[in-house]
Design an enzyme around this catalytic site. Structure first.
Site, PDB file in Angstrom:
ATOM      1  N   TYR A  65      -4.748 -55.049  19.680  1.00  0.00           N
ATOM      2  CA  TYR A  65      -6.115 -54.107  19.794  1.00  0.00           C
ATOM      3  C   TYR A  65      -6.884 -54.293  21.313  1.00  0.00           C
ATOM      4  O   TYR A  65      -7.053 -55.336  21.510  1.00  0.00           O
ATOM      5  CB  TYR A  65      -6.990 -54.557  18.722  1.00  0.00           C
ATOM      6  CG  TYR A  65      -7.102 -53.483  17.787  1.00  0.00           C
ATOM      7  CD1 TYR A  65      -7.289 -52.287  18.056  1.00  0.00           C
ATOM      8  CD2 TYR A  65      -6.412 -53.601  16.369  1.00  0.00           C
ATOM      9  CE1 TYR A  65      -7.516 -50.981  17.149  1.00  0.00           C
ATOM     10  CE2 TYR A  65      -6.625 -52.545  15.682  1.00  0.00           C
ATOM     11  CZ  TYR A  65      -6.886 -51.402  15.799  1.00  0.00           C
ATOM     12  OH  TYR A  65      -6.832 -50.556  14.981  1.00  0.00           O
TER      13      TYR A  65
ATOM     14  N   GLU B 241      -9.451 -51.528  22.020  1.00  0.00           N
ATOM     15  CA  GLU B 241     -10.374 -50.280  22.169  1.00  0.00           C
ATOM     16  C   GLU B 241     -11.338 -50.340  23.417  1.00  0.00           C
ATOM     17  O   GLU B 241     -11.616 -51.627  23.754  1.00  0.00           O
ATOM     18  CB  GLU B 241     -11.055 -50.341  21.076  1.00  0.00           C
ATOM     19  CG  GLU B 241     -10.296 -49.772  19.711  1.00  0.00           C
ATOM     20  CD  GLU B 241     -11.142 -49.461  18.535  1.00  0.00           C
ATOM     21  OE1 GLU B 241     -12.319 -50.387  18.385  1.00  0.00           O
ATOM     22  OE2 GLU B 241     -10.634 -49.048  17.526  1.00  0.00           O
TER      23      GLU B 241
ATOM     24  N   ASP C 127      -2.224 -27.467  31.036  1.00  0.00           N
ATOM     25  CA  ASP C 127      -1.503 -28.337  30.333  1.00  0.00           C
ATOM     26  C   ASP C 127      -0.287 -28.163  30.918  1.00  0.00           C
ATOM     27  O   ASP C 127       0.597 -27.294  30.586  1.00  0.00           O
ATOM     28  CB  ASP C 127      -1.637 -27.752  28.848  1.00  0.00           C
ATOM     29  CG  ASP C 127      -0.725 -28.490  27.784  1.00  0.00           C
ATOM     30  OD1 ASP C 127       0.017 -29.282  28.250  1.00  0.00           O
ATOM     31  OD2 ASP C 127      -0.865 -28.372  26.805  1.00  0.00           O
TER      32      ASP C 127
ATOM     33  N   THR D 162       2.022 -34.360  28.470  1.00  0.00           N
ATOM     34  CA  THR D 162       2.906 -35.253  27.755  1.00  0.00           C
ATOM     35  C   THR D 162       3.543 -36.153  28.810  1.00  0.00           C
ATOM     36  O   THR D 162       3.767 -35.843  29.856  1.00  0.00           O
ATOM     37  CB  THR D 162       3.882 -34.588  26.847  1.00  0.00           C
ATOM     38  OG1 THR D 162       4.939 -33.973  27.889  1.00  0.00           O
ATOM     39  CG2 THR D 162       3.363 -33.679  25.897  1.00  0.00           C
TER      40      THR D 162
ATOM     41  N   LYS E 231       8.757 -35.313  28.220  1.00  0.00           N
ATOM     42  CA  LYS E 231       9.505 -34.188  28.397  1.00  0.00           C
ATOM     43  C   LYS E 231      10.225 -34.459  29.864  1.00  0.00           C
ATOM     44  O   LYS E 231      10.857 -35.343  29.892  1.00  0.00           O
ATOM     45  CB  LYS E 231       8.653 -33.035  28.290  1.00  0.00           C
ATOM     46  CG  LYS E 231       8.209 -32.762  26.907  1.00  0.00           C
ATOM     47  CD  LYS E 231       7.062 -31.640  26.458  1.00  0.00           C
ATOM     48  CE  LYS E 231       6.610 -31.717  25.177  1.00  0.00           C
ATOM     49  NZ  LYS E 231       5.862 -30.836  25.037  1.00  0.00           N
TER      50      LYS E 231
ATOM     51  N   ARG F 237       7.016 -41.251  24.490  1.00  0.00           N
ATOM     52  CA  ARG F 237       6.058 -40.269  23.543  1.00  0.00           C
ATOM     53  C   ARG F 237       4.821 -40.617  23.913  1.00  0.00           C
ATOM     54  O   ARG F 237       4.167 -41.513  23.448  1.00  0.00           O
ATOM     55  CB  ARG F 237       6.648 -40.130  22.358  1.00  0.00           C
ATOM     56  CG  ARG F 237       6.395 -38.976  21.325  1.00  0.00           C
ATOM     57  CD  ARG F 237       7.510 -39.010  20.126  1.00  0.00           C
ATOM     58  NE  ARG F 237       8.442 -38.589  20.684  1.00  0.00           N
ATOM     59  CZ  ARG F 237       8.923 -37.144  21.016  1.00  0.00           C
ATOM     60  NH1 ARG F 237       7.916 -36.200  20.865  1.00  0.00           N
ATOM     61  NH2 ARG F 237      10.083 -36.895  21.414  1.00  0.00           N
TER      62      ARG F 237
END
Ligand code: PLP
Length: 423
Positions: free
Chosen positions: A47, A49, A193, A219, A222, A228
């Site tokens: 974790y 954060e 984008d 992203t 691609k 991903r």
């Protein structure tokens, strides 16, 4: 613990499927072994954060180093001044940006979904169309290309707070300079984008959005060929134009708004295993090998588009500047649905896609979208593109003949066996 053969046998089946077929889905690619190794690492247990050096959990010294490398490599790769590498996906990156810069009900202006835009640019079924008031621009029916004068007219009439450029199925480059001039007239922010062509943009094969757009999202899986995931960048940080102040009474920087748009705005803990895989992928994208790869992606797409035109197919805008193309199948008496369902029988994967001014539903469609990012990773070059178009044309011409398609499938499987997925 016993080996979960139920799941792992299926993973082997999926690998076989990827090995045997010709992968032409424009948004897919094959990540390298070291990208997958990082994605499957013990970092999934952590974790973290917050941001490097400013975490809400202890034990983050190592992941801080990894995330800092990912940020620095993203900045170097794109020539960005600021980056956040935490978005779990492209959609999450866009959600974080919109949460940071918009209030519910604000107007946004994006590229029409039915012309090749993305759900997160204002679709009625997406948060972007539910929380904000979407307006759209599109392409001209005769040319298949964006008419920037019309974008300007709509922008001046509607005065959106955010203009979004970028698409999922647009094969031409974008005029970011013109869009910025339009945005400046109405004090709108401009978001690019670049989820699809980001690899080509990173290596200078297309116009640079960071020079003109306030914010850029992408992203990482691609054309960029990473895990991903998503990424948010800016060339230069700036004070937010909305008057939001920090506790000291100073205008907050846009970087601070974007960081908090990601966490705590739209996400919890970052995926540090995926961030490590992004760092590896950005490192790969900075190499000469990747440069050769992405140049070949573009060459392959140009040859593929020309081969389709030569066989009498209608390629939207008559060609491509990037890695993908959109084909209107109406002149061949076919639908996107028939093309997708028939080609898959020959282990050739494409996706059905709406074409601009389509008269069919999104479930049927008149078009198909193809891209060369994945097959180029497998090592295919120009003459292979001509062969692929021959195979596709054969399958579509005999779409009613399962016997003939089975023969083509055997040919596809035998051919593709020679090419590894990635190194
Ligand atoms: C693929 C894509 C996205 C969404 O990416 P996900 O990782 O699937 O959420 C967003 N915008 C554009 C333009 C895309 O092509």
């Amino acid at each position: 613990m016993h080996r979960d053969t139920t799941v792992f046998d299926l993973i082997i089946q999926e690998k076989e499927r990827q090995m045997n077929g010709i992968e032409l889905i424009a948004s897919e690619n094959f990540a390298s072994n070291q990208v997958m190794e990082a994605a499957g690492s013990v970092l999934t247990n952590k974790y973290a954060e917050g941001l490097p050096g400013k975490r809400y959990y202890g034990g983050c010294e190592v992941v801080d180093e990894i995330e800092t490398i990912a940020i620095n490599r993203a900045k170097e790769l794109f020539g960005a001044g600021w980056a956040n590498v935490q978005p779990h996906s492209g959609a999450q990156a866009n959600a974080a940006v919109m949460l940071a810069v918009l209030k519910p009900g604000d107007k946004i202006l994006g590229f029409d979904l039915s012309h090749g835009g993305h759900l997160t640019h204002g679709s009625a079924v997406n948060f972007s169309g539910k929380l904000y008031e979407p307006h759209f621009y599109g392409v001209e029916e005769d040319t298949g290309v964006i008419n920037y004068d019309k974008v300007e007219q709509t922008a001046l009439a509607e005065k959106p707070k955010l203009i979004i450029c970028g698409a999922s199925a647009y094969s031409r480059d974008w005029d970011y300079e013109r869009l910025r001039a339009i945005a400046d007239q109405i004090d709108a922010l401009l978001l690019a984008d670049i989820s699809h062509p980001s690899g080509l943009i990173a290596r200078g094969l297309l116009n640079d959005p960071l020079e003109y757009c306030h914010i850029v999202t992408t992203t990482t899986h691609k054309t960029l060929r990473g895990p991903r995931g998503g990424l948010i960048m800016m060339r230069d940080d700036f004070e937010n134009p909305f008057g939001y102040k920090n506790p000291k009474g100073e205008l907050r920087k846009m970087s601070a708004l974007l960081d908090s748009g990601v966490f705590p705005g739209t996400q919890g803990g970052p995926l540090e295993h995926i961030i490590a895989a992004k760092a590896v992928a950005f490192g790969e994208a900075l190499t000469d090998d990747y440069m050769d790869y992405i140049v070949q992606v573009k060459k392959n797409a140009a040859v593929m588009a020309k081969s389709f035109v030569d066989k009498g197919y209608k390629v939207i805008s008559d060609g491509t500047d990037n890695h993908l193309m959109l084909i209107d199948l109406r002149s061949k008496g076919l639908t996107g649905k028939i093309a997708e369902n028939t080609l898959i029988k020959a282990d050739i994967t494409i996706n059905k896609n709406m074409v601009p001014f389509d008269d069919k539903s999104p479930f049927v469609t008149s078009g198909m979208r193809l891209g060369t990012a994945a097959i180029t990773t497998r090592g295919l070059v120009e003459e292979d593109m001509e062969k692929i178009v021959d195979l596709i044309d054969n399958v579509l011409s005999y779409h009613y003949d399962d016997g003939k398609i089975e023969v083509i499938k055997q040919e596809v499987n035998e051919w593709m066996r020679n090419f590894p997925l990635n190194k």
